[in-house]
Motif scaffolding. Structure first.
Motif, mmCIF file in Angstrom:
data_model
loop_
_atom_site.group_PDB
_atom_site.id
_atom_site.type_symbol
_atom_site.label_atom_id
_atom_site.label_comp_id
_atom_site.label_asym_id
_atom_site.label_seq_id
_atom_site.Cartn_x
_atom_site.Cartn_y
_atom_site.Cartn_z
ATOM 1 N N LEU A 116 5.512 5.100 4.212
ATOM 2 C CA LEU A 116 4.673 4.064 3.622
ATOM 3 C C LEU A 116 4.261 4.439 2.208
ATOM 4 N N MET A 117 4.045 5.740 1.991
ATOM 5 C CA MET A 117 3.509 6.155 0.694
ATOM 6 C C MET A 117 4.572 6.330 -0.367
ATOM 7 N N PHE A 120 4.791 3.538 -2.946
ATOM 8 C CA PHE A 120 3.499 3.498 -3.616
ATOM 9 C C PHE A 120 3.425 4.557 -4.718
ATOM 10 N N LEU A 121 3.801 5.793 -4.337
ATOM 11 C CA LEU A 121 3.760 6.890 -5.306
ATOM 12 C C LEU A 121 4.775 6.677 -6.416
ATOM 13 N N ILE A 145 3.708 13.170 -10.647
ATOM 14 C CA ILE A 145 3.521 12.234 -9.531
ATOM 15 C C ILE A 145 4.864 11.899 -8.896
ATOM 16 N N ALA A 147 7.488 13.828 -8.800
ATOM 17 C CA ALA A 147 7.910 14.994 -8.019
ATOM 18 C C ALA A 147 7.224 15.002 -6.659
ATOM 19 N N PHE B 68 -5.613 3.401 -1.367
ATOM 20 C CA PHE B 68 -5.008 4.732 -1.334
ATOM 21 C C PHE B 68 -5.839 5.684 -0.484
ATOM 22 N N LEU B 71 -5.479 4.927 3.104
ATOM 23 C CA LEU B 71 -4.171 5.319 3.625
ATOM 24 C C LEU B 71 -4.066 6.833 3.797
ATOM 25 N N LEU B 75 -4.401 10.055 7.287
ATOM 26 C CA LEU B 75 -3.101 10.717 7.383
ATOM 27 C C LEU B 75 -3.267 12.231 7.258
ATOM 28 N N ALA D 59 -3.234 16.325 -11.983
ATOM 29 C CA ALA D 59 -1.954 16.155 -11.293
ATOM 30 C C ALA D 59 -1.212 17.484 -11.175
ATOM 31 N N LEU D 64 0.063 20.118 -8.057
ATOM 32 C CA LEU D 64 1.352 20.807 -7.934
ATOM 33 C C LEU D 64 1.216 22.320 -7.811
#
Lengths: 239, 101, 146, 85
Positions: A116-117, A120-121, A145, A147, B68, B71, B75, D59, D64
């Motif tokens: 599902l994601m 979106f990502l 994002i 990656a 988001f 969701l 999870l 991010a 990461l």
């Protein structure tokens, strides 16, 4: 714990460094940056490059060669890590599949949630990359994002093969297109990474000349490199 | 109108604080996940709605952020709980010692 | 965001940022010196990097200026964009260095079976000692390599 | 004024988490603390009006880097030295 007992020589060094830093920071007057170059760039950046985000214009127009060097460093780091970990894309799939089977499988919720994601990502990453010249964001942030978007399904289904050959091709083509855009600027306007395609009006999506294209190239390159790095590190446990 | 936003922000802050407190006070991983997920999800969603009433032009982005959070938060917690179960973590019973965080 | 009202408040804010960055640099340096595990070394490097990044961005700050992003036709003063572009580069290079270091650590753990830095140094010294010295100074860690 | 208080809270959070990075007994806890350092740092960067850098830090630094460190810890978990587990 770092160590079971404090290291006295290290603590002594830290104390000396703290004294030195205090002495240095006392003479820096916060909030009174001279910014001779910064002032000049802030004045002309929007007019010269057409990008509303001044940081992006510095990164990709005024200091574009530096960014190319940075991409080279990142490429060297990713290649070195792949080399050290011994994952060549020839035998990447079968071997990894055989080894990760000892792990317990991911649950239904994680698998479906990852499915599902994923789009979106992907959309979020593309948005951050393509609006890099208008809003905060750009190739590096959006690449991270992207990656993550490609790594989440790998985490949910360890057996699903990550197509490393495609990733290498994307990475190579993105890096080459960055250099080609730079050389096109050299041929057209006389210097490397000169703005092409007209600056347009500041604040619109299709503006800022070649900066969005460069952002896209950086985003794809960084995304494929970081995804490759994470998948190379996500190997079997050493015993 | 603005006092509704204030009340929502206060509710959000209270629930976020309760979630943090629960994370610290609860005895084992499953109960900590309860506090860390449910209270924090409600708190952040209430906070986002409050911000949306305060700044009506931010609605689309706030809606996406809410989606988001709704969701990813369950999870993540379900995945952590499953991993704890797979490695054989026993649920806490009355009288057991509290696990060190 | 509101602007700051007085000069003392600005000075106070400046010391907050400087204390944060200097504290991170000191913690990172201590970790680099005192770490016994290779991954702790990389964590220390991460802290050191974060402190330097914060310091360089704080140097370019101006209290009466906006973020370096044009919104509409506003043409007020903006903070210095150069340190920000520099730090953006530095963050990405930092993650590259971190990943390379982690890959090396994973490989060392696979080959040697340990990540204890003292133990690894001892083994390295033992490997590089000439054969005559190896008998007199076995596994001491203080062997002087010629 | 409110900006200064946010900055102070974030600096305190950052330094406490930085000390926790050095004092956590488990490596995975140290990594979580390093992630907290990054999140607080990105809020500080927003206060300093550097939203680009803040986005990159959130991010890359908080996301990461922690994932890479955690993957490495998972791989070398069995070969830790004696006092680090």
């Amino acid at each position: 714990m770092l160590t079971s007992r404090p290291r006295w020589p290290a603590l002594l060094f830290i104390l000396g460094l703290a004294l030195l830093l205090t002495a240095l920071l006392r003479d820096l007057h916060f909030g009174n940056a001279p910014m001779q170059v910064g002032q000049a760039i802030n004045g002309v950046a929007a007019h010269e490059t057409g990008a509303a985000n001044v940081v992006a214009s510095v990164l990709l127009a005024y200091r574009g060669l530096d960014t190319l060097g940075e991409l080279a460093i990142l490429f060297a780091a990713a290649t070195g890590a792949g080399l050290v970990l011994g994952i060549a894309f020839r035998n990447g799939n079968g071997e990894a599949q055989a080894k990760t089977n000892t792990e317990p499988p991911a649950g239904f919720i994680l698998r479906k949630g990852a499915d599902l994601m994923f789009p979106f990502l992907l959309i979020l990453g593309a948005y951050v990359i393509l609006h890099g010249h208008l809003t905060p964001g750009g190739g590096f942030q959006g690449g991270a994002i992207l990656a993550a978007a490609f790594f989440v399904p790998q985490l949910a289904r360890p057996s699903s093969p990550f197509n490393e050959r495609t990733a290498h091709w994307v990475e190579a083509l993105a890096g080459a297109s960055f250099v080609l855009i730079g050389i096109a600027g050299l041929a057209g306007a006389g210097w490397f990474l000169a703005p092409l395609l007209g600056t347009g009006s500041v604040g619109e999506l299709l503006s800022a000349g070649s900066i969005p294209l460069l952002q896209l190239a950086i985003g794809l390159k960084v995304g494929s490199e970081l995804a490759g790095l994470m998948i190379a590190l996500h190997g079997p446990k050493e015993t | 109108m603005t006092w509704i936003a204030d009340v929502l922000l206060l509710i959000g802050a209270a629930f976020l604080f309760l979630g943090a407190l629960g994370l610290w006070r609860m005895p084992d991983v499953y109960t900590r996940l309860q506090a860390g997920t449910k209270a924090v999800t409600l708190g952040s969603v209430a906070m986002l709605i409050g911000v949306g009433i305060e700044r009506p032009d931010w609605w689309p982005k706030l809606l996406l952020i809410t989606l988001f959070i709704l969701l990813t938060s369950p999870l993540g917690s379900s995945t952590v709980a499953r991993a704890a179960r797979v490695i054989g973590q026993r649920p806490w019973r009355a009288g057991d010692a509290k696990e060190t965080p | 965001m509101e602007t700051l009202s007085t000069a003392t408040e600005l000075e106070w804010l400046g010391w907050t940022f400087y204390a944060g960055s200097a504290g991170l640099v000191l913690l990172g340096c201590y970790a680099l010196f005192a770490a016994r595990h290779a991954l702790r070394l990389l964590l220390g490097l991460f802290l050191l990097e974060s402190g330097v990044n914060l310091f360089l961005v704080a140097v370019g700050f101006r209290p009466d200026a906006a973020a370096p992003i044009l919104v509409g036709e506003q043409a007020g003063s903006m903070v210095d964009p150069l340190p920000q572009a520099l730090i953006l580069t530095a963050i990405v290079i930092g993650v590259g260095v971190l990943a390379l270091g982690l890959a090396l650590a994973v490989r060392v753990a696979k080959e040697e079976g340990t990540l204890d830095l003292a133990e690894l140094g001892r083994r390295l010294a033992a490997t590089h000692t000439p054969a005559t010295a190896e008998e007199t100074l076995p596994q001491s860690g203080r062997t002087e390599t010629p | 004024m409110i900006m200064a208080w946010v900055a102070l809270a974030c600096v305190v959070t950052m330094l406490v988490a930085g000390v926790l990075v050095l004092t956590q007994r488990k490596l995975i806890g140290a990594i979580a603390a390093a992630s907290v350092v990054s999140v607080a740092l990105s809020v500080l960067l927003v206060v300093l009006r550097a939203p680009d850098v803040a986005l990159a830090e959130a991010a890359v630094g908080a996301g990461l880097s922690s994932v890479l460190l955690a993957l490495a810890v998972r791989r070398v978990g069995a070969v830790d030295s004696k006092e680090d587990t």
